[in-house]
Design an enzyme around this catalytic site. Structure first.
Site, short mmCIF file in Angstrom:
data_model
loop_
_atom_site.label_atom_id
_atom_site.label_comp_id
_atom_site.label_asym_id
_atom_site.label_seq_id
_atom_site.Cartn_x
_atom_site.Cartn_y
_atom_site.Cartn_z
N GLU A 44 -5.38 -8.65 0.98
CA GLU A 44 -5.94 -8.26 2.28
C GLU A 44 -7.41 -7.95 2.09
OE1 GLU A 44 -4.27 -5.14 4.75
OE2 GLU A 44 -2.25 -5.68 4.10
N GLU A 76 0.80 -1.23 0.00
CA GLU A 76 0.00 0.00 0.00
C GLU A 76 0.83 1.28 0.00
OE1 GLU A 76 -2.60 -0.36 3.38
OE2 GLU A 76 -3.81 -1.90 2.40
C1 BGC Z 1 -2.66 -2.59 6.19
C2 BGC Z 1 -2.62 -3.47 7.41
C3 BGC Z 1 -3.69 -3.05 8.40
C4 BGC Z 1 -5.04 -3.18 7.72
C5 BGC Z 1 -6.22 -2.81 8.61
C6 BGC Z 1 -4.06 -2.30 5.70
O1 BGC Z 1 -4.13 -1.02 5.19
O2 BGC Z 1 -1.86 -3.12 5.19
O3 BGC Z 1 -1.35 -3.44 7.96
O4 BGC Z 1 -3.65 -3.77 9.59
O5 BGC Z 1 -5.07 -2.31 6.63
O6 BGC Z 1 -6.19 -1.48 8.93
#
Ligand code: BGC
Length: 416
Positions: free
Chosen positions: A330, A184
């Protein structure tokens, strides 16, 4: 392509984490910042969080300075075998984690064999369980010595990260097929160099763009090194893409389109020639109303973020233009009571299927996160894990929603 409720054969089913958020015992730019800012973050908790989350529920944690010190994190460094075994029992076949640069190169030019050993052991364990590793090279944290020499906004940054990239590629290059160079970049550059929320707390558009430029160099450097090990290595980035939804009106559409192109696509477009797959991180929709973000929400997570699973379909469709494989690296929510995770997960996977049926080349889904972890400037109270962590004893407990996820993985399809 998927058929009915099922997913393609060989779909990557997994979970993701990052080093600083789970390992414990780190010494990097964040640990230094946390110690300096814990009191302030605790004092400001009410003002910062009360609008974002169900404040009463988390008040006692959010107002405690200890909440903001990563310390032992989830103690994964000592319990990684157990964590990987739980993942394996859930049926997970892919696991994304990050390598901690400060563990590999704690001082400039000094490589730590102990640091390297840790990741070899983690890879051994994954191999033993038949789980495919996805390695991230930079997930928000950097060594203190790098930051003290100007860090991500400096002209000399690339001189300082070469050694780390070379070492990691030399050590692990032949053991791992899938690599994510940077996590990101826009989220990191925004929070650290434009909004001043994260270390090094800069508020400067020049620094914001300089950081992005250096991250591009980091990506290119890592891409070339990895490809020199073997042309078949798969190298990508993880991009945090938001579903920007415009209400009616010319201005709303203009703003949404600007944000979409800058936030979701700028980094990908500029580096597309050296991207083999796109890692997608999806958490949010942003409604644009009268040129600004609207405050109209559906159900929310503990972070106060709107839960909008349909948005995943839209951000996937947007990525179709690149004609590259996509892997969700993610996607998840903070839900300490585990009340909303199952429904959100199922609906989100439905969105994935809808996109796949329309031809989107989605090859995997890695849930954020495998276990509860340290959520940056929010600390420990947000609970993103499929596995619950008791921060007093470090005991692990599989959440009910994780059992549902496990069923989906084992059947390779969504229930009716
Ligand atoms: C990040 C993570 C974070 C998750 C939840 C993402 O933007 O890569 O490290 O824990 O969001 O906020």
């Amino acid at each position: 392509m998927s058929d009915g409720n099922s997913f393609p054969k060989n779909f990557f089913w997994g979970a993701a984490t990052s080093s600083h958020q789970i390992e414990g015992g780190n010494e990097n730019d964040w640990t230094r910042w946390e110690k300096r800012n814990a009191e302030k973050l605790a004092e400001k908790a009410k003002e910062r969080i009360s609008k974002r989350a169900s404040f009463e529920k988390i008040k006692s944690h959010a107002e405690d300075p200890e909440n903001y010190i990563s310390g032992k994190a989830a103690n994964h460094k000592n319990r990684f075998k157990e964590d990987i075994e739980i993942a394996s029992n859930l049926g997970i076949n892919s696991y994304r984690f990050s390598i901690e640069w400060s563990r590999i190169e704690p001082e400039k030019g000094e490589i730590s064999q102990e640091g390297i050993e840790f990741y070899h052991k983690l890879l051994d364990k994954l191999e033993e369980e038949g789980i495919k590793p996805f390695i991230t090279l930079h997930h928000f944290t950097s060594p203190k010595w790098f930051v003290d020499r100007g860090g991500w906004e400096s002209k000399t940054a690339s001189k300082h990260f070469q050694n780390y990239i070379e070492t990691v590629v030399e050590e692990f290059g032949d053991r791992v097929e899938y690599w994510i160079t940077v996590n990101e970049p826009h989220v990191y550059a925004l929070n650290s160099f434009l909004l001043g929320r994260w270390p090094p707390e800069k508020r400067n558009p020049y620094s914001y763009f300089k950081c992005l430029k250096n991250m591009e160099k980091f990506h290119q450097e890592a891409y070339e090194k990895l490809k020199s090990v073997e042309e078949t290595k798969k190298v990508g980035i993880s991009s945090h893409n938001t579903y920007f939804y415009a209400e009616k009106g010319f201005l709303n559409h203009k703003v949404a389109s600007f944000l979409r192109e800058h936030w979701n696509h700028r980094f990908i477009k500029r580096n597309i020639k050296s991207i083999d797959f796109i890692g997608l991180n999806y958490y949010k929709r942003r409604k644009i109303n009268k040129g600004l973000f609207a405050n109209e929400f559906h159900e929310k997570s503990d972070m106060g973020w709107e839960l909008y699973p349909e948005g995943l379909y839209h951000v996937l469709k947007e990525l179709d233009r690149y004609d590259k494989p996509i892997i969700i690296t993610e996607h998840g929510l903070a839900d300490s009571e585990d009340e909303k995770r199952e429904k959100y997960l199922k609906k989100s996977l439905k969105s994935c299927q809808k996109a796949m049926k329309e031809g989107v080349n989605l090859q995997g889904y890695l849930h954020w996160s495998l276990l509860d972890n340290f959520e940056w400037d929010s600390g420990f109270w947000p609970r993103f894990g499929l596995i619950e962590v008791d921060y007093d004893t470090y005991e692990r407990k599989v959440r009910e929603s994780a059992e549902t996820y496990s069923e989906i993985i084992k059947n390779n399809e969504l229930p009716e």
